[in-house]
Scaffold this motif. Structure first.
Motif, PDB file in Angstrom:
ATOM      1  N   MET A   1       0.837  -1.190   0.000  1.00  0.00           N
ATOM      2  CA  MET A   1       0.000   0.000   0.000  1.00  0.00           C
ATOM      3  C   MET A   1       0.883   1.255   0.000  1.00  0.00           C
ATOM      4  N   ARG A   2       0.522   2.224  -0.828  1.00  0.00           N
ATOM      5  CA  ARG A   2       1.349   3.426  -0.930  1.00  0.00           C
ATOM      6  C   ARG A   2       0.759   4.532  -0.052  1.00  0.00           C
ATOM      7  N   LYS A   3       1.623   5.180   0.719  1.00  0.00           N
ATOM      8  CA  LYS A   3       1.159   6.248   1.598  1.00  0.00           C
ATOM      9  C   LYS A   3       1.772   7.566   1.177  1.00  0.00           C
ATOM     10  N   GLN A   4       0.918   8.559   1.058  1.00  0.00           N
ATOM     11  CA  GLN A   4       1.377   9.863   0.590  1.00  0.00           C
ATOM     12  C   GLN A   4       1.937  10.661   1.758  1.00  0.00           C
ATOM     13  N   ILE A   5       3.235  10.921   1.722  1.00  0.00           N
ATOM     14  CA  ILE A   5       3.839  11.729   2.781  1.00  0.00           C
ATOM     15  C   ILE A   5       4.295  13.021   2.129  1.00  0.00           C
ATOM     16  N   MET A   6       3.453  14.000   2.236  1.00  0.00           N
ATOM     17  CA  MET A   6       3.621  15.262   1.507  1.00  0.00           C
ATOM     18  C   MET A   6       3.733  14.948   0.012  1.00  0.00           C
ATOM     19  N   ARG A  73       4.354   9.602  10.743  1.00  0.00           N
ATOM     20  CA  ARG A  73       3.619   9.613  12.021  1.00  0.00           C
ATOM     21  C   ARG A  73       3.076  11.004  12.302  1.00  0.00           C
ATOM     22  N   ILE A  74       3.878  12.006  12.032  1.00  0.00           N
ATOM     23  CA  ILE A  74       3.436  13.394  12.267  1.00  0.00           C
ATOM     24  C   ILE A  74       2.194  13.679  11.432  1.00  0.00           C
ATOM     25  N   ILE A  75       2.210  13.192  10.202  1.00  0.00           N
ATOM     26  CA  ILE A  75       1.100  13.447   9.286  1.00  0.00           C
ATOM     27  C   ILE A  75      -0.138  12.626   9.662  1.00  0.00           C
ATOM     28  N   GLY A  76       0.071  11.568  10.424  1.00  0.00           N
ATOM     29  CA  GLY A  76      -1.052  10.771  10.902  1.00  0.00           C
ATOM     30  C   GLY A  76      -1.361   9.569  10.033  1.00  0.00           C
ATOM     31  N   ALA A 227      14.684  19.715   9.058  1.00  0.00           N
ATOM     32  CA  ALA A 227      13.945  20.608   8.155  1.00  0.00           C
ATOM     33  C   ALA A 227      12.733  19.878   7.563  1.00  0.00           C
ATOM     34  N   TYR A 228      12.925  18.622   7.236  1.00  0.00           N
ATOM     35  CA  TYR A 228      11.844  17.804   6.654  1.00  0.00           C
ATOM     36  C   TYR A 228      10.732  17.576   7.695  1.00  0.00           C
ATOM     37  N   LEU A 229      11.156  17.334   8.939  1.00  0.00           N
ATOM     38  CA  LEU A 229      10.156  17.094   9.994  1.00  0.00           C
ATOM     39  C   LEU A 229       9.359  18.366  10.289  1.00  0.00           C
ATOM     40  N   VAL A 230      10.033  19.503  10.231  1.00  0.00           N
ATOM     41  CA  VAL A 230       9.330  20.778  10.433  1.00  0.00           C
ATOM     42  C   VAL A 230       8.289  20.947   9.324  1.00  0.00           C
ATOM     43  N   GLN A 231       8.674  20.573   8.117  1.00  0.00           N
ATOM     44  CA  GLN A 231       7.718  20.647   6.988  1.00  0.00           C
ATOM     45  C   GLN A 231       6.502  19.770   7.240  1.00  0.00           C
ATOM     46  N   ALA A 232       6.762  18.582   7.822  1.00  0.00           N
ATOM     47  CA  ALA A 232       5.657  17.648   8.096  1.00  0.00           C
ATOM     48  C   ALA A 232       4.709  18.248   9.135  1.00  0.00           C
ATOM     49  N   VAL A 233       5.275  18.884  10.172  1.00  0.00           N
ATOM     50  CA  VAL A 233       4.441  19.511  11.212  1.00  0.00           C
ATOM     51  C   VAL A 233       3.604  20.622  10.573  1.00  0.00           C
ATOM     52  N   TRP A 234       4.248  21.420   9.772  1.00  0.00           N
ATOM     53  CA  TRP A 234       3.593  22.538   9.087  1.00  0.00           C
ATOM     54  C   TRP A 234       2.470  22.032   8.182  1.00  0.00           C
ATOM     55  N   PHE A 235       2.763  20.967   7.469  1.00  0.00           N
ATOM     56  CA  PHE A 235       1.795  20.343   6.553  1.00  0.00           C
ATOM     57  C   PHE A 235       0.557  19.894   7.341  1.00  0.00           C
ATOM     58  N   ARG A 236       0.803  19.253   8.477  1.00  0.00           N
ATOM     59  CA  ARG A 236      -0.284  18.750   9.314  1.00  0.00           C
ATOM     60  C   ARG A 236      -1.119  19.907   9.871  1.00  0.00           C
ATOM     61  N   LEU A 237      -0.410  20.949  10.366  1.00  0.00           N
ATOM     62  CA  LEU A 237      -1.107  22.090  10.967  1.00  0.00           C
ATOM     63  C   LEU A 237      -1.979  22.825   9.942  1.00  0.00           C
ATOM     64  N   ARG A 238      -1.504  22.780   8.686  1.00  0.00           N
ATOM     65  CA  ARG A 238      -2.267  23.467   7.636  1.00  0.00           C
ATOM     66  C   ARG A 238      -3.421  22.622   7.119  1.00  0.00           C
ATOM     67  N   GLY A 239      -3.614  21.466   7.771  1.00  0.00           N
ATOM     68  CA  GLY A 239      -4.763  20.639   7.393  1.00  0.00           C
ATOM     69  C   GLY A 239      -4.433  19.498   6.464  1.00  0.00           C
ATOM     70  N   GLY A 240      -3.116  19.236   6.216  1.00  0.00           N
ATOM     71  CA  GLY A 240      -2.747  18.092   5.388  1.00  0.00           C
ATOM     72  C   GLY A 240      -2.802  16.827   6.222  1.00  0.00           C
ATOM     73  N   GLY A 241      -2.632  15.699   5.597  1.00  0.00           N
ATOM     74  CA  GLY A 241      -2.593  14.430   6.340  1.00  0.00           C
ATOM     75  C   GLY A 241      -3.935  13.751   6.310  1.00  0.00           C
ATOM     76  N   LYS A 242      -3.888  12.451   6.640  1.00  0.00           N
ATOM     77  CA  LYS A 242      -5.048  11.609   6.478  1.00  0.00           C
ATOM     78  C   LYS A 242      -6.212  11.979   7.398  1.00  0.00           C
ATOM     79  N   HIS A 243      -5.847  12.349   8.665  1.00  0.00           N
ATOM     80  CA  HIS A 243      -6.920  12.584   9.631  1.00  0.00           C
ATOM     81  C   HIS A 243      -7.278  14.039   9.791  1.00  0.00           C
ATOM     82  N   ALA A 244      -6.809  14.843   8.853  1.00  0.00           N
ATOM     83  CA  ALA A 244      -7.078  16.284   8.983  1.00  0.00           C
ATOM     84  C   ALA A 244      -8.553  16.562   8.727  1.00  0.00           C
TER      85      ALA A 244
END
Ligand code: UDP
Length: 244
Positions: A1-6, A73-76, A227-244
């Motif tokens: 299964m493919r998971k979209q991480i950003m 994990r950050i992205i959910g 830097a990549y992890l900060v991007q992931a947090v930012w992505f999640r906060l902006r409503g990205g990710g599976k459980h957003a």
């Protein structure tokens, strides 16, 4: 299964499943490109959309780094596990030997692929290394000719990113191999010239720290991880990710 991480779709598999998938492609004679992106590659893709396209259109996209696991994990939407390119490559050699399939080793400094071939043959008796070629060349078409003259079922392309991804995408159709994998510095590890971190570092997800301690000049490259992890947090906060 493919998971979209950003930007990148990663395969969420166990190592055995990844190896099974690779061997199935070889058995079917299908062409398959394997890529092993980490935080550094993901950041490269932000500036290099062609690289992103090559990665996302690959048959297997292995999460090669704790950074990818943490970002997922950050992205959910966590990926199953880290699949280190070097472990995949090593284990694939065992599978190739068992199945009577052949391998071509391409990349790294002159002589390194031959050293890796010796080590691999010792570890996996019966492994057929159809050819070896270093990664410092002028004429790419000659490289293709040499690989095709072997020929082999699988090809390891160890030129570093993005050179190896561009090479694979450019020559995919003319190369007479089924599976080709872009594996960065793996050849140096297989040859025994670069040591992997002790197990305890790997288990704790601190392989990057070990590498940094041994090669402090990599600090600039390593800075890509936070830097990549900060991007992931930012992505999640902006409503990205599976459980957003
Ligand atoms: N390399 C190569 N040809 C080149 C540039 C690099 O064969 O033109 C090899 C280099 O010798 C090394 C590998 O590519 O073996 C890149 O290693 P690095 O540690 O940078 O890759 P990573 O695993 O970090 O992506």
């Amino acid at each position: 299964m493919r998971k979209q991480i950003m930007d990148i779709g990663f395969d969420s598999l166990s190592m055995e499943e990844a190896l099974d998938a690779a061997m199935e492609r070889i058995a079917a004679g299908e062409r398959c490109r394997v890529v092993t992106p980490n935080a550094e590659h993901a950041l490269m893709c932000r500036r290099d959309r062609r690289l992103l396209e090559i990665i996302n259109s690959s048959g297997l996209v292995l999460p090669d780094g704790i950074s990818v696991v943490l970002a997922s994990r950050i992205i959910g939407d966590p990926v199953r596990q880290k699949l280190a390119g070097v472990e995949f490559a090593d284990a694939l050699c065992g599978r190739l030997a068992e199945a009577g399939r052949s391998l071509f080793l391409f990349g790294a400094k002159p002589g390194v692929a031959e050293q890796a071939a010796d080590k691999l043959r010792e570890k996996y008796p019966g492994l057929t290394v159809a050819g070896c070629l270093d990664g410092y060349y002028d004429d790419e078409s000659k490289v293709v000719e040499k690989i095709n003259a072997a020929p082999a079922d699988a090809l390891f392309v160890c030129l570093g990113a993005p050179k190896q991804e561009y090479f694979m995408a450019a020559h995919e159709r003319e190369l007479n191999v089924s599976l080709m994998a872009g594996l960065g510095g793996t050849m140096d590890v297989l040859a025994g010239n670069v040591r992997r971190a002790p197990d305890i570092f790997i288990k704790l997800g601190l392989e990057w720290l070990y590498r940094l301690l041994r090669e402090p000049r990599r600090i600039g490259r390593m800075a890509k991880l936070p830097a990549y992890l900060v991007q992931a947090v930012w992505f999640r906060l902006r409503g990205g990710g599976k459980h957003a």
